[in-house]
Design a protein around this motif. Structure first.
Motif, PDB file in Angstrom:
ATOM      1  N   ASP A  50      -5.484 -57.750  36.134  1.00 18.95           N
ATOM      2  CA  ASP A  50      -6.112 -59.017  35.786  1.00 18.95           C
ATOM      3  C   ASP A  50      -4.996 -60.032  35.554  1.00 18.95           C
ATOM      4  OD1 ASP A  50      -7.223 -61.219  34.436  1.00 18.95           O
ATOM      5  OD2 ASP A  50      -8.775 -59.980  33.535  1.00 18.95           O
ATOM      6  N   SER A  51      -4.842 -60.946  36.495  1.00 16.26           N
ATOM      7  CA  SER A  51      -3.768 -61.939  36.405  1.00 16.26           C
ATOM      8  C   SER A  51      -3.954 -62.903  35.242  1.00 16.26           C
ATOM      9  CB  SER A  51      -3.671 -62.737  37.708  1.00 16.26           C
ATOM     10  OG  SER A  51      -3.310 -61.904  38.763  1.00 16.26           O
ATOM     11  N   ASN A  52      -5.199 -63.145  34.834  1.00 12.74           N
ATOM     12  CA  ASN A  52      -5.457 -64.072  33.727  1.00 12.74           C
ATOM     13  C   ASN A  52      -4.965 -63.518  32.396  1.00 12.74           C
ATOM     14  OD1 ASN A  52      -6.683 -66.037  35.373  1.00 12.74           O
ATOM     15  ND2 ASN A  52      -8.621 -64.935  35.291  1.00 12.74           N
ATOM     16  N   THR A  53      -5.213 -62.238  32.153  1.00 12.76           N
ATOM     17  CA  THR A  53      -4.794 -61.632  30.889  1.00 12.76           C
ATOM     18  C   THR A  53      -3.475 -60.890  31.015  1.00 12.76           C
ATOM     19  OG1 THR A  53      -6.018 -59.595  31.335  1.00 12.76           O
ATOM     20  CG2 THR A  53      -7.181 -61.337  30.114  1.00 12.76           C
ATOM     21  N   LYS A  54      -2.950 -60.820  32.254  1.00 12.61           N
ATOM     22  CA  LYS A  54      -1.712 -60.095  32.541  1.00 12.61           C
ATOM     23  C   LYS A  54      -1.784 -58.670  32.015  1.00 12.61           C
ATOM     24  CE  LYS A  54       0.976 -64.167  33.063  1.00 12.61           C
ATOM     25  NZ  LYS A  54       2.195 -64.540  33.610  1.00 12.61           N
ATOM     26  N   SER A  55      -2.873 -58.000  32.390  1.00 14.83           N
ATOM     27  CA  SER A  55      -3.083 -56.635  31.954  1.00 14.83           C
ATOM     28  C   SER A  55      -3.524 -55.774  33.130  1.00 14.83           C
ATOM     29  CB  SER A  55      -4.136 -56.583  30.845  1.00 14.83           C
ATOM     30  OG  SER A  55      -5.385 -57.014  31.346  1.00 14.83           O
ATOM     31  N   ALA A  56      -3.396 -54.465  32.931  1.00 17.46           N
ATOM     32  CA  ALA A  56      -3.789 -53.520  33.972  1.00 17.46           C
ATOM     33  C   ALA A  56      -4.565 -52.371  33.360  1.00 17.46           C
ATOM     34  CB  ALA A  56      -2.563 -52.980  34.683  1.00 17.46           C
ATOM     35  N   THR A  57      -5.535 -51.882  34.099  1.00 17.00           N
ATOM     36  CA  THR A  57      -6.230 -50.650  33.780  1.00 17.00           C
ATOM     37  C   THR A  57      -5.902 -49.684  34.905  1.00 17.00           C
ATOM     38  OG1 THR A  57      -8.005 -51.788  32.622  1.00 17.00           O
ATOM     39  CG2 THR A  57      -8.472 -49.565  33.402  1.00 17.00           C
ATOM     40  N   VAL A  58      -5.471 -48.500  34.540  1.00 16.91           N
ATOM     41  CA  VAL A  58      -4.969 -47.537  35.512  1.00 16.91           C
ATOM     42  C   VAL A  58      -5.791 -46.259  35.453  1.00 16.91           C
ATOM     43  CG1 VAL A  58      -2.945 -46.169  36.132  1.00 16.91           C
ATOM     44  CG2 VAL A  58      -2.651 -48.493  35.282  1.00 16.91           C
ATOM     45  N   THR A  59      -6.100 -45.690  36.601  1.00 17.09           N
ATOM     46  CA  THR A  59      -6.701 -44.373  36.677  1.00 17.09           C
ATOM     47  C   THR A  59      -5.569 -43.409  37.005  1.00 17.09           C
ATOM     48  OG1 THR A  59      -8.791 -45.281  37.469  1.00 17.09           O
ATOM     49  CG2 THR A  59      -8.433 -42.937  37.821  1.00 17.09           C
ATOM     50  N   ALA A  60      -5.287 -42.515  36.051  1.00 17.30           N
ATOM     51  CA  ALA A  60      -4.140 -41.620  36.195  1.00 17.30           C
ATOM     52  C   ALA A  60      -4.348 -40.377  35.342  1.00 17.30           C
ATOM     53  CB  ALA A  60      -2.858 -42.326  35.775  1.00 17.30           C
ATOM     54  N   ASP A  61      -3.459 -39.439  35.506  1.00 14.01           N
ATOM     55  CA  ASP A  61      -3.446 -38.226  34.698  1.00 14.01           C
ATOM     56  C   ASP A  61      -2.888 -38.564  33.319  1.00 14.01           C
ATOM     57  OD1 ASP A  61      -3.022 -35.768  33.496  1.00 14.01           O
ATOM     58  OD2 ASP A  61      -2.066 -34.876  35.252  1.00 14.01           O
ATOM     59  N   LYS A  62      -3.738 -38.539  32.287  1.00 14.85           N
ATOM     60  CA  LYS A  62      -3.318 -38.902  30.928  1.00 14.85           C
ATOM     61  C   LYS A  62      -2.310 -37.922  30.339  1.00 14.85           C
ATOM     62  CE  LYS A  62      -7.504 -41.267  29.460  1.00 14.85           C
ATOM     63  NZ  LYS A  62      -8.591 -41.269  28.481  1.00 14.85           N
ATOM     64  N   THR A  63      -2.222 -36.720  30.904  1.00 18.78           N
ATOM     65  CA  THR A  63      -1.254 -35.750  30.390  1.00 18.78           C
ATOM     66  C   THR A  63       0.156 -36.066  30.884  1.00 18.78           C
ATOM     67  OG1 THR A  63      -1.574 -34.191  32.225  1.00 18.78           O
ATOM     68  CG2 THR A  63      -3.009 -33.931  30.295  1.00 18.78           C
ATOM     69  N   VAL A  64       0.261 -36.929  31.887  1.00 18.83           N
ATOM     70  CA  VAL A  64       1.559 -37.277  32.461  1.00 18.83           C
ATOM     71  C   VAL A  64       1.982 -38.688  32.068  1.00 18.83           C
ATOM     72  CG1 VAL A  64       2.849 -37.566  34.613  1.00 18.83           C
ATOM     73  CG2 VAL A  64       1.149 -35.745  34.420  1.00 18.83           C
ATOM     74  N   GLN A  65       1.038 -39.634  32.060  1.00 20.19           N
ATOM     75  CA  GLN A  65       1.353 -41.045  31.804  1.00 20.19           C
ATOM     76  C   GLN A  65       0.700 -41.533  30.526  1.00 20.19           C
ATOM     77  OE1 GLN A  65       3.542 -42.784  33.140  1.00 20.19           O
ATOM     78  NE2 GLN A  65       3.886 -41.892  35.135  1.00 20.19           N
ATOM     79  N   THR A  66       1.350 -42.506  29.889  1.00 14.79           N
ATOM     80  CA  THR A  66       0.799 -43.183  28.715  1.00 14.79           C
ATOM     81  C   THR A  66       0.819 -44.681  28.991  1.00 14.79           C
ATOM     82  OG1 THR A  66       2.935 -43.499  27.629  1.00 14.79           O
ATOM     83  CG2 THR A  66       1.769 -41.425  27.164  1.00 14.79           C
ATOM     84  N   PRO A  67      -0.033 -45.449  28.299  1.00 14.01           N
ATOM     85  CA  PRO A  67       0.023 -46.903  28.471  1.00 14.01           C
ATOM     86  C   PRO A  67       1.412 -47.467  28.169  1.00 14.01           C
ATOM     87  CG  PRO A  67      -1.997 -46.320  27.342  1.00 14.01           C
ATOM     88  CD  PRO A  67      -1.155 -45.059  27.436  1.00 14.01           C
ATOM     89  N   GLU A  68       2.068 -46.915  27.165  1.00 15.05           N
ATOM     90  CA  GLU A  68       3.402 -47.401  26.793  1.00 15.05           C
ATOM     91  C   GLU A  68       4.412 -47.175  27.920  1.00 15.05           C
ATOM     92  OE1 GLU A  68       0.849 -46.717  23.463  1.00 15.05           O
ATOM     93  OE2 GLU A  68       1.583 -45.233  24.863  1.00 15.05           O
ATOM     94  N   ARG A  69       4.386 -45.996  28.506  1.00 14.72           N
ATOM     95  CA  ARG A  69       5.321 -45.672  29.593  1.00 14.72           C
ATOM     96  C   ARG A  69       5.076 -46.569  30.807  1.00 14.72           C
ATOM     97  NH1 ARG A  69       5.588 -39.625  31.255  1.00 14.72           N
ATOM     98  NH2 ARG A  69       6.943 -39.553  29.457  1.00 14.72           N
TER      99      ARG A  69
END
Length: 63
Positions: free
Chosen positions: A23-42
């Motif tokens: 979302d370019s307006n809020t400069k944010s992303a929602t990701v579909t990924a393996d939560k055991t490998v990735q975190t929002p912080e990473r």
């Protein structure tokens, strides 16, 4: 939109990321990924290291 396109490419190039919605307006992303490998912080650190994207944040990882 250049920054968003670059971020999208960087995120979706990761093996554990299936998709990314930006979302370019809020400069944010929602990701579909393996939560055991990735975190929002990473993912946020990776995104912010991409070009001129210091203000972007990954708020949510869906699996």
């Amino acid at each position: 939109m250049g920054s968003a396109k670059t971020i999208h490419e960087e995120l979706t190039d990761l093996d554990e990321v299936q998709s990314a919605t930006l979302d370019s307006n809020t400069k944010s992303a929602t990701v579909t990924a393996d939560k055991t490998v990735q975190t929002p912080e990473r993912l946020t650190k990776m995104v912010q290291a991409t070009g001129d994207c210091k203000t972007w944040t990954v708020y949510n990882i869906e699996s």
